[in-house]
Design a protein around this motif. Structure first.
Motif, short mmCIF file in Angstrom:
data_model
loop_
_atom_site.label_atom_id
_atom_site.label_comp_id
_atom_site.label_asym_id
_atom_site.label_seq_id
_atom_site.Cartn_x
_atom_site.Cartn_y
_atom_site.Cartn_z
N THR A 178 0.84 -1.19 0.00
CA THR A 178 0.00 0.00 0.00
C THR A 178 0.88 1.24 0.00
OG1 THR A 178 -1.68 -1.18 1.25
CG2 THR A 178 -1.84 1.19 1.20
N THR A 179 0.56 2.15 -0.89
CA THR A 179 1.31 3.40 -0.93
C THR A 179 0.42 4.52 -0.39
OG1 THR A 179 0.57 3.89 -3.17
CG2 THR A 179 2.65 2.70 -2.94
N SER A 180 1.07 5.58 0.02
CA SER A 180 0.30 6.72 0.52
C SER A 180 0.71 7.97 -0.24
CB SER A 180 0.50 6.91 2.02
OG SER A 180 1.83 7.23 2.30
N SER A 181 -0.19 8.94 -0.25
CA SER A 181 0.10 10.23 -0.88
C SER A 181 -0.38 11.34 0.04
CB SER A 181 -0.59 10.33 -2.24
OG SER A 181 -2.00 10.30 -2.08
N LYS A 182 0.19 12.52 -0.12
CA LYS A 182 -0.17 13.68 0.70
C LYS A 182 -0.63 14.82 -0.20
CE LYS A 182 3.56 12.64 3.84
NZ LYS A 182 4.92 13.02 4.14
N LYS A 183 -1.61 15.54 0.29
CA LYS A 183 -2.06 16.75 -0.40
C LYS A 183 -2.16 17.86 0.65
CE LYS A 183 -5.52 18.66 -3.48
NZ LYS A 183 -6.70 18.42 -4.29
N TYR A 184 -1.66 19.03 0.30
CA TYR A 184 -1.61 20.16 1.23
C TYR A 184 -2.65 21.19 0.81
CZ TYR A 184 2.74 17.93 2.51
OH TYR A 184 3.67 17.02 2.93
N TYR A 185 -3.52 21.58 1.75
CA TYR A 185 -4.57 22.56 1.48
C TYR A 185 -4.26 23.87 2.20
CZ TYR A 185 -7.45 18.66 -0.14
OH TYR A 185 -7.95 17.57 -0.82
N ASN A 186 -4.48 24.96 1.49
CA ASN A 186 -4.35 26.31 2.06
C ASN A 186 -3.02 26.53 2.78
OD1 ASN A 186 -7.01 26.97 1.21
ND2 ASN A 186 -7.79 25.82 2.96
N PRO A 187 -1.92 26.36 2.06
CA PRO A 187 -0.62 26.60 2.70
C PRO A 187 -0.44 28.07 3.07
CG PRO A 187 -0.35 26.23 0.35
CD PRO A 187 -1.80 26.00 0.65
N ASN A 188 0.16 28.29 4.21
CA ASN A 188 0.49 29.62 4.70
C ASN A 188 1.99 29.67 4.93
OD1 ASN A 188 -2.12 31.12 5.27
ND2 ASN A 188 -2.52 29.17 6.28
N GLU A 189 2.46 30.75 5.50
CA GLU A 189 3.88 30.85 5.81
C GLU A 189 4.20 29.90 6.97
OE1 GLU A 189 7.03 34.17 7.41
OE2 GLU A 189 5.29 34.85 6.29
#
Length: 128
Positions: A2-13
């Motif tokens: 099983t592989t995993s992936s990441k998604k980043y929402y609303n990045p800030n500083e």
């Protein structure tokens, strides 16, 4: 395997509002501490839950998938503040199955005007 992936929402500083980690048929959402504007704890708590709701909706889910919440309240007074928090929480969460929760009284948050901050973890089953 099983592989995993990441998604980043609303990045800030320096941070993202939400990070979604997908592994197999499940997506786990890690939602950064949310705050809200307002003149008192109740108003800020409502705004904070609305911000959490917005983050969940962006990721295709609702409060029904939240499994853990951490709440931080400045100068926490259980007699006065806990009923306010519970009343607002009840407006947003499924009252049959509350998530695991921690509430901590603290001295201060990142800005002087902030009275409450809530972070959450949600687990979403992905229909394949």
């Amino acid at each position: 395997m099983t592989t995993s992936s990441k998604k980043y929402y609303n990045p800030n500083e320096g941070f993202s509002q939400t990070v979604a980690v997908t592994t197999g048929n499940f997506k786990t959402l890690y939602i950064s501490g949310q705050i809200g504007d307002g003149i008192d704890l109740e108003t800020q708590t409502i705004a904070t839950f609305k911000n959490l709701e917005r983050e969940l909706e962006q990721c295709g889910t609702t409060f029904k998938d939240v499994v853990k919440m951490n709440t931080y309240i400045v100068n926490f007074n259980p007699t006065e503040d806990l009923p306010i928090f519970r009343k607002v929480r009840k407006q947003f969460l499924n009252t049959e199955n509350y998530p695991a929760s921690t509430l901590v009284g603290i001295q201060a948050l990142g800005k002087e005007e902030w009275l409450i901050e809530i972070e959450a973890v949600a687990v979403v089953e992905i229909k394949l």
